[in-house]
Structure formats: structure tokens, C-alpha cells
Motif scaffolding. Structure first.
Motif, PDB file in Angstrom:
ATOM      1  N   GLY A 173      45.384  31.981  40.361  1.00  0.00           N
ATOM      2  CA  GLY A 173      44.127  32.630  39.993  1.00  0.00           C
ATOM      3  C   GLY A 173      43.091  31.625  39.542  1.00  0.00           C
ATOM      4  O   GLY A 173      41.909  31.739  39.888  1.00  0.00           O
ATOM      5  N   LEU A 174      43.525  30.632  38.775  1.00  0.00           N
ATOM      6  CA  LEU A 174      42.602  29.593  38.319  1.00  0.00           C
ATOM      7  C   LEU A 174      42.040  28.808  39.503  1.00  0.00           C
ATOM      8  O   LEU A 174      40.831  28.556  39.585  1.00  0.00           O
ATOM      9  CB  LEU A 174      43.306  28.655  37.357  1.00  0.00           C
ATOM     10  N   ALA A 222      36.026  29.969  44.240  1.00  0.00           N
ATOM     11  CA  ALA A 222      34.959  30.970  44.324  1.00  0.00           C
ATOM     12  C   ALA A 222      33.656  30.425  43.756  1.00  0.00           C
ATOM     13  O   ALA A 222      32.580  30.665  44.315  1.00  0.00           O
ATOM     14  CB  ALA A 222      35.371  32.238  43.572  1.00  0.00           C
ATOM     15  N   ILE A 223      33.744  29.684  42.655  1.00  0.00           N
ATOM     16  CA  ILE A 223      32.537  29.084  42.073  1.00  0.00           C
ATOM     17  C   ILE A 223      31.930  28.070  43.039  1.00  0.00           C
ATOM     18  O   ILE A 223      30.712  28.029  43.230  1.00  0.00           O
ATOM     19  CB  ILE A 223      32.855  28.436  40.717  1.00  0.00           C
ATOM     20  N   ALA A 270      26.841  33.836  48.432  1.00  0.00           N
ATOM     21  CA  ALA A 270      27.116  34.666  47.260  1.00  0.00           C
ATOM     22  C   ALA A 270      28.128  35.775  47.553  1.00  0.00           C
ATOM     23  O   ALA A 270      28.999  36.058  46.731  1.00  0.00           O
ATOM     24  CB  ALA A 270      25.827  35.274  46.732  1.00  0.00           C
ATOM     25  N   LYS A 271      28.012  36.412  48.711  1.00  0.00           N
ATOM     26  CA  LYS A 271      28.931  37.519  49.017  1.00  0.00           C
ATOM     27  C   LYS A 271      30.368  37.031  49.148  1.00  0.00           C
ATOM     28  O   LYS A 271      31.288  37.651  48.596  1.00  0.00           O
ATOM     29  CB  LYS A 271      28.514  38.221  50.308  1.00  0.00           C
ATOM     30  N   ILE A 320      35.879  36.214  46.884  1.00  0.00           N
ATOM     31  CA  ILE A 320      36.947  35.295  46.479  1.00  0.00           C
ATOM     32  C   ILE A 320      37.188  35.399  44.973  1.00  0.00           C
ATOM     33  O   ILE A 320      38.332  35.347  44.516  1.00  0.00           O
ATOM     34  CB  ILE A 320      36.606  33.852  46.910  1.00  0.00           C
ATOM     35  N   ALA A 321      36.118  35.593  44.196  1.00  0.00           N
ATOM     36  CA  ALA A 321      36.276  35.769  42.746  1.00  0.00           C
ATOM     37  C   ALA A 321      37.061  37.036  42.440  1.00  0.00           C
ATOM     38  O   ALA A 321      37.874  37.064  41.511  1.00  0.00           O
ATOM     39  CB  ALA A 321      34.912  35.808  42.072  1.00  0.00           C
ATOM     40  N   LEU A 322      36.854  38.073  43.219  1.00  0.00           N
ATOM     41  CA  LEU A 322      37.624  39.304  43.041  1.00  0.00           C
ATOM     42  C   LEU A 322      39.107  39.063  43.333  1.00  0.00           C
ATOM     43  O   LEU A 322      39.977  39.565  42.612  1.00  0.00           O
ATOM     44  CB  LEU A 322      37.080  40.405  43.966  1.00  0.00           C
ATOM     45  N   LEU A 323      39.389  38.268  44.348  1.00  0.00           N
ATOM     46  CA  LEU A 323      40.787  37.935  44.646  1.00  0.00           C
ATOM     47  C   LEU A 323      41.417  37.131  43.515  1.00  0.00           C
ATOM     48  O   LEU A 323      42.586  37.347  43.158  1.00  0.00           O
ATOM     49  CB  LEU A 323      40.873  37.153  45.960  1.00  0.00           C
TER      50      LEU A 323
END
Length: 83
Positions: free
Chosen positions: A29-30, A36-37, A45-46, A51-54
Motif C-alpha cells: 500500500g505504501l 500514485a503521487i 490526475a484521474k 491508483i491511490a484508491l488501490l
């Protein structure tokens, strides 16, 4: 004494698997969140949000494994060992 340890071995292995699984999901997750960042900063952005949601889901499953599987198994082993 040896037979007690051998009887306890499968439960210790299960506890180890839950602990390592939770740790592995947290590390994944990290890594996913850092990726994602990087994607978000590159202008997409989308995709970065997806990816941040994953990554958040990986953290969530790590939390669930730690609280629903690891902690009760550890408490059960401690109770059995105290008896």
C-alpha cells in the motif's frame, strides 16, 4: 514438551502468515501510494486518483487482516499457553 510444541506449530505458522500478510499488504500500500503521487504529479490526475484508491484498499485489507485474523489468533494462543 516436544509434543506440545509440535501441536502448537500449525497455529504459530498461521499466526506468522497473518502477520507477514498484513505487513506485506501495508508495504504494498505504501509503494502504491507513492506511485500514485508520482503519477498525479506528472499530470495524470484521474489515473493517480485510481491508483491511490488501490493503495487505500491495500491498507484497508492489511488493517482487516491485522484486526480480524492476527489479533484474535494471538489472543487465543496466549490463552492456551497460560492454561
Amino acid at each position: 514438551m516436544t509434543s506440545e510444541l509440535l501441536a502448537l506449530l500449525p497455529e504459530l505458522f498461521e499466526l506468522l502468515a497473518f502477520g507477514v500478510g498484513s505487513l506485506g499488504l501495508s508495504v504494498a500500500g505504501l509503494y502504491i501510494e507513492r506511485f500514485a503521487i508520482a503519477v498525479f504529479e506528472s499530470g495524470n490526475a484521474k489515473l493517480g486518483a485510481w491508483i491511490a484508491l488501490l493503495g487505500a484498499m491495500a491498507f484497508y485489507f492489511a488493517y482487516l487482516m491485522a484486526t480480524d485474523k492476527f489479533r484474535p489468533k494471538l489472543a487465543s494462543l496466549r490463552r492456551r499457553h497460560a492454561e
